[in-house]
Design an enzyme around this catalytic site. Sequence first.
Site, mmCIF file in Angstrom:
data_model
loop_
_atom_site.group_PDB
_atom_site.id
_atom_site.type_symbol
_atom_site.label_atom_id
_atom_site.label_comp_id
_atom_site.label_asym_id
_atom_site.label_seq_id
_atom_site.Cartn_x
_atom_site.Cartn_y
_atom_site.Cartn_z
ATOM 1 N N GLY A 8 0.830 -1.210 0.000
ATOM 2 C CA GLY A 8 0.000 0.000 0.000
ATOM 3 C C GLY A 8 0.860 1.253 0.000
ATOM 4 C CG ASN A 9 -0.261 5.031 -1.367
ATOM 5 O OD1 ASN A 9 0.620 5.401 -2.147
ATOM 6 N ND2 ASN A 9 -1.488 4.751 -1.773
ATOM 7 N NE ARG A 11 0.135 -0.593 8.362
ATOM 8 C CZ ARG A 11 -0.550 -0.959 9.431
ATOM 9 N NH1 ARG A 11 0.082 -1.236 10.553
ATOM 10 N NH2 ARG A 11 -1.859 -1.053 9.398
ATOM 11 N N GLY A 96 -7.185 1.329 -8.302
ATOM 12 C CA GLY A 96 -6.167 0.747 -7.438
ATOM 13 C C GLY A 96 -6.316 -0.769 -7.387
ATOM 14 C CG ASP A 98 -5.745 -0.859 -2.837
ATOM 15 O OD1 ASP A 98 -6.211 -0.403 -3.908
ATOM 16 O OD2 ASP A 98 -5.497 -0.132 -1.853
ATOM 17 N NE ARG A 99 -11.592 1.645 -5.306
ATOM 18 C CZ ARG A 99 -12.108 2.576 -6.108
ATOM 19 N NH1 ARG A 99 -11.309 3.414 -6.748
ATOM 20 N NH2 ARG A 99 -13.409 2.663 -6.286
#
Length: 242
Positions: A8-9, A11, A96, A98-99
């Site tokens: 992520g941005n 971690r 993104g 992650d989404r």
Amino acid sequence: MRLLIDAGNTRLKWRLATGDAVVAEGLGAFDDDLLSGFPATSRVRRISVSTVAAEPRRQALTEYLEARFSIPVAYHWAESGRGGLVNAYEDPRRMGADRWHAMYAAWIETRRGFVVVDAGSAITVDFVDDAGRHIGGYILPGVQMMLRSLKTDAARILFDGTPASDSAPGTTTGECVHHGVSWMLQSATERVLTDAEQMGIQRVIVTGGDAGFLLQLGLKADYRPDLVLDGLAAIDAEDLAL
Ligand SMILES: Nc1ncnc2c1ncn2[C@@H]1O[C@H](COP(=O)(O)OP(=O)(O)O)[C@@H](O)[C@H]1O
Ligand SMILES: CC(C)(COP(=O)(O)O)[C@@H](O)C(=O)NCCC(=O)O
Ligand SMILES: [K+]
């Protein structure tokens, strides 16, 4: 063994897995040891990554992983559709990763509608109906992002302290700021639930570093800390089987 990474941005979360079984997991900040706690003896045969980090950071991650494990790194991005889940974005590459991975994990579990709230550096909310159609979502500033912008973009908002779940009107700068963040997130949380109800969606799932905070603020949701890794693992396994 497979090494799965959600970068992520803020971690990086990693998981070592054989088949569906999780062997080890860890998380850490980017400036620390990238894979802190990683079992040194494990034989990694495949590396798969979901990331929203900036390009220089992604490249540094690739170099680090290739140097450490001497195998190529497979990146997985958002897609237009998979297994009945359909992305609402006209250009899914803009979403993104992650989404998409979080939504896919939620989708394959029940194949029913859901909302995913991912409270990370930014907070994302994504709605998916019973037919697997991604209706769309929201991107909001995350908790630390909100505090940082209040601190840096206004000269006289001086405060310390940590987020509190109290949302009563404040009587000091610190209270006004921290309670204000809680008040805003509580409102957003209520709105997630009413919107979901209107869309006929029953299941709400929360993930991300501030998931616990949102639950404290009253969000009624299933807490799934590893949702992105779960989705990435499933997609990677499907692609391997092709
Ligand atoms: N120990 C922690 N270290 C860093 N951030 C934390 C920690 N505990 C909670 N947080 C919160 O979680 C957010 C990061 O969540 P995370 O899901 O790791 O983000 P990302 O996926 O963007 O890297 C931070 O902005 C912060 O508000
Ligand atoms: C919105 C996000 C910053 C959230 O990432 P995170 O907070 O988990 O680091 C990330 O999903 C992203 O960079 N998205 C690109 C824009 C989009 O999804 O439309
Ligand atoms: K997020």
